[in-house]
Design an enzyme around this catalytic site. Structure first.
Site, mmCIF file in Angstrom:
data_model
loop_
_atom_site.group_PDB
_atom_site.id
_atom_site.type_symbol
_atom_site.label_atom_id
_atom_site.label_comp_id
_atom_site.label_asym_id
_atom_site.label_seq_id
_atom_site.Cartn_x
_atom_site.Cartn_y
_atom_site.Cartn_z
ATOM 1 N N HIS A 26 -31.534 -6.401 67.196
ATOM 2 C CA HIS A 26 -32.511 -6.526 68.330
ATOM 3 C C HIS A 26 -32.791 -5.355 69.045
ATOM 4 C CE1 HIS A 26 -34.844 -9.621 71.073
ATOM 5 N NE2 HIS A 26 -35.179 -8.303 71.321
ATOM 6 N N THR A 130 -40.703 -2.467 65.952
ATOM 7 C CA THR A 130 -41.552 -1.831 66.965
ATOM 8 C C THR A 130 -42.861 -2.318 66.561
ATOM 9 O OG1 THR A 130 -42.464 0.469 67.431
ATOM 10 C CG2 THR A 130 -42.224 0.211 65.315
ATOM 11 N N THR A 131 -43.963 -2.375 67.626
ATOM 12 C CA THR A 131 -45.290 -2.807 67.500
ATOM 13 C C THR A 131 -46.307 -1.811 66.938
ATOM 14 O OG1 THR A 131 -44.551 -3.949 69.668
ATOM 15 C CG2 THR A 131 -46.930 -4.156 68.678
ATOM 16 N N PRO A 132 -46.813 -1.957 65.770
ATOM 17 C CA PRO A 132 -47.723 -0.733 65.394
ATOM 18 C C PRO A 132 -48.836 -0.788 66.077
ATOM 19 C CG PRO A 132 -46.917 -2.227 63.373
ATOM 20 C CD PRO A 132 -46.369 -2.810 64.639
ATOM 21 N N LYS A 133 -49.039 0.511 66.654
ATOM 22 C CA LYS A 133 -50.145 0.637 67.345
ATOM 23 C C LYS A 133 -51.479 1.557 66.861
ATOM 24 C CE LYS A 133 -46.771 0.477 71.125
ATOM 25 N NZ LYS A 133 -45.637 0.327 69.978
ATOM 26 N N ASP A 175 -47.312 -8.015 69.565
ATOM 27 C CA ASP A 175 -47.041 -8.225 71.109
ATOM 28 C C ASP A 175 -47.945 -9.400 71.475
ATOM 29 O OD1 ASP A 175 -47.702 -7.817 73.823
ATOM 30 O OD2 ASP A 175 -47.559 -5.724 73.564
ATOM 31 N N HIS A 232 -39.025 -13.858 69.941
ATOM 32 C CA HIS A 232 -38.448 -14.068 71.362
ATOM 33 C C HIS A 232 -38.677 -15.361 71.756
ATOM 34 C CE1 HIS A 232 -38.191 -9.714 70.843
ATOM 35 N NE2 HIS A 232 -37.982 -9.483 72.279
ATOM 36 N N GLU A 235 -37.430 -16.861 77.079
ATOM 37 C CA GLU A 235 -36.932 -15.632 77.935
ATOM 38 C C GLU A 235 -37.360 -16.023 79.282
ATOM 39 O OE1 GLU A 235 -38.646 -12.044 76.828
ATOM 40 O OE2 GLU A 235 -36.737 -10.857 77.735
ATOM 41 N N ASP A 311 -33.344 -3.017 74.679
ATOM 42 C CA ASP A 311 -33.902 -1.679 74.927
ATOM 43 C C ASP A 311 -32.958 -0.638 75.551
ATOM 44 O OD1 ASP A 311 -36.775 -2.733 74.564
ATOM 45 O OD2 ASP A 311 -36.015 -4.048 76.043
HETATM 46 C C1 LIG Z 1 -36.924 -6.936 78.121
HETATM 47 N N1 LIG Z 1 -37.138 -8.259 76.979
HETATM 48 C C2 LIG Z 1 -38.331 -7.855 76.229
HETATM 49 N N2 LIG Z 1 -38.962 -9.189 76.078
HETATM 50 C C3 LIG Z 1 -40.240 -9.302 75.299
HETATM 51 N N3 LIG Z 1 -40.660 -8.057 74.384
HETATM 52 C C4 LIG Z 1 -39.981 -7.175 74.633
HETATM 53 C C5 LIG Z 1 -38.822 -6.879 75.714
HETATM 54 N N4 LIG Z 1 -38.204 -5.886 75.694
HETATM 55 C C6 LIG Z 1 -39.344 -4.921 74.696
HETATM 56 N N5 LIG Z 1 -39.979 -5.750 74.256
HETATM 57 C C7 LIG Z 1 -41.328 -5.403 73.504
HETATM 58 O O1 LIG Z 1 -41.044 -4.248 72.851
HETATM 59 C C8 LIG Z 1 -42.202 -3.159 73.358
HETATM 60 C C9 LIG Z 1 -41.561 -1.928 73.046
HETATM 61 O O2 LIG Z 1 -41.231 -1.430 71.864
HETATM 62 P P1 LIG Z 1 -42.545 -0.946 70.958
HETATM 63 O O3 LIG Z 1 -43.484 -0.314 71.605
HETATM 64 O O4 LIG Z 1 -42.788 -2.450 70.048
HETATM 65 O O5 LIG Z 1 -41.533 -0.125 70.016
HETATM 66 C C10 LIG Z 1 -42.429 -3.751 74.791
HETATM 67 O O6 LIG Z 1 -43.764 -3.328 74.923
HETATM 68 C C11 LIG Z 1 -42.621 -5.361 74.392
HETATM 69 O O7 LIG Z 1 -43.688 -5.791 73.627
HETATM 70 ZN ZN LIG Z 2 -36.532 -7.882 72.759
#
Ligand SMILES: CNc1ncnc2c1ncn2[C@@H]1O[C@H](COP(=O)(O)O)[C@@H](O)[C@H]1O
Ligand SMILES: [Zn+2]
Length: 388
Positions: A26, A130-133, A175, A232, A235, A311
């Protein structure tokens, strides 16, 4: 154990966790950006909608979390004071990170760096999400975004002396701000890229935004086409949504911090593997302290759990640190930590044969560590002064 919200781990515990071969299941690509890269890329911002001083303030605030790891005099353990960053602040920071990683070059670079950092931390298998953008102003489509990620992975393998050490799969994230159509586009893309290293789909994003029903058809589509799905959930307190997600039975679930007795029982009965991210949950105040983290209760029942980082860039952590925190907060022995790391192979989105091969590779690495440490007066594997 420190006071509420603090935790103690010794340098020996951290060293053991660093030496342990580990699996990361994760980790969000943009959330795992190095703070130094964040700072460097922010210098190149031109006419950004956020002022540079504000950006620098946010970055400093992030780096400050790292400074809370205070090395004390040698005999004392390392003290971690968990700084908190509420979920709202966290998502503000993601918006900032996304503003400085708009180019293909930036995405390619951070992908390579994330893999370098993981390999240096002894991560032997990673599912990076990762979220493809699509950013038309940058000539970026979701496909070209992913091409940049693949180039970053290739760069890592081309340049690293430790290339063979880490195996990588991608999970494509939806997302929660996205519409049903956008989610379906990502699911289709994931299915198309199944043979290119995409192992599954993830649902993430600000948990206070959107409705589960919006993205469910995309997740159904991915599942029907043989992809695994992680979501997720829990949370924040949202019992209806958490119950609906559990009933859908994702292949893994992230977080699950906010549960009542009924949901907890449903989760235990489901036996769905849990991705747990201690620093993330404490820093965002989804759980009140390390000691109160639900890892302990689920682990004690034998429920499948895997420690993850979420993260590393935002929470200034590493997978080794997360293992060390768990060791300290819940009194886990080195043998328990080893079993925890090995068990994660079964929860990967690999085929069963690949899971077995991964586990065997990890067991062999653990064995080498045991032999290397057997002559040391301090045994890393049993925490005793000498090991018989
Ligand atoms: C802290 N807890 C969390 N809860 C929910 N979503 C999270 C997150 N931490 C990260 N992201 C998700 O991952 C994106 C960044 O990576 P990518 O742009 O996709 O590579 C964030 O914008 C969010 O959508
Ligand atoms: Zn997460």
């Amino acid at each position: 154990m420190g006071a509420d919200g603090t935790s103690l781990f010794t340098p020996e515990q951290l060293a053991f966790c660093q030496a342990l071969p580990k699996i990361e299941l994760h980790a969000h690509l943009n959330g795992s950006i190095r703070p130094s890269t964040m700072e460097e890329l922010s210098q190149q911002l031109d006419g950004a909608p956020i002022s540079l001083p504000e950006l620098q303030r946010l970055i400093r605030q992030t780096t400050m979390i790292g400074f809370h790891f205070l090395p004390l005099p040698s005999a004392s353990p390392t003290l971690l004071l968990a700084a908190s960053r509420t979920l709202g602040e966290c998502f503000k920071l993601f918006d900032v990170i996304h503003r400085i990683t708009t180019t293909h070059e930036a995405i390619q670079r951070i992908t390579r760096e994330v893999l370098e950092d993981m390999a240096a931390d002894n991560v032997v298998y990673a599912e990076l999400r990762t979220t493809p953008k699509a950013r038309p102003e940058q000539g970026m489509t979701k496909e070209s975004y992913l091409d940049a990620v693949f180039r970053g992975i290739a760069d890592y393998y081309a340049s690293s002396r430790r290339a063979a050490d880490i195996q990588v799969r991608l999970l494509l994230s939806i997302d929660r701000r996205q519409s049903a159509e956008e989610a379906m586009d990502t699911a289709r893309l994931a299915v198309q890229l199944k043979d290119e290293g995409v192992a599954g789909l993830d649902l993430s994003g600000n948990p206070s935004v959107g409705q589960w029903g919006t993205w469910r058809p995309a997740l159904d589509y991915a599942r029907q086409h043989g992809l695994k799905v992680t979501v997720h959930a829990g949370e924040v307190w949202n019992p209806e949504e958490t119950a609906a997600i559990l009933a859908w039975r994702p292949d893994r679930i992230g977080h699950m911090c906010c549960l009542d007795e009924t949901l907890e029982k449903q989760l235990l009965d489901s036996y769905i593997p849990l991705e747990l991210c201690l620093s993330s949950n404490v820093c965002t105040e989804s759980v009140p302290s390390y000691a109160a983290h639900h890892f302990s209760a689920f682990h004690a029942t034998g429920h499948p759990v895997v420690l993850c980082t979420d993260d590393t860039g935002v929470f200034a952590t590493s997978l080794s640190r997360e293992y060390a925190l768990a060791a300290a907060a819940f009194g886990l022995s080195n043998e328990q930590l080893t079993q925890l790391a090995l068990a994660a192979a079964d929860y990967t989105f690999l085929e069963p044969g690949e899971q077995r091969a991964l586990r065997e590779r990890m067991e062999a690495a653990v064995e080498v560590e045991r032999i290397d440490n057997s002559s040391s007066p301090f045994c890393l594997f049993c925490s005793k002064d000498s090991c018989s």
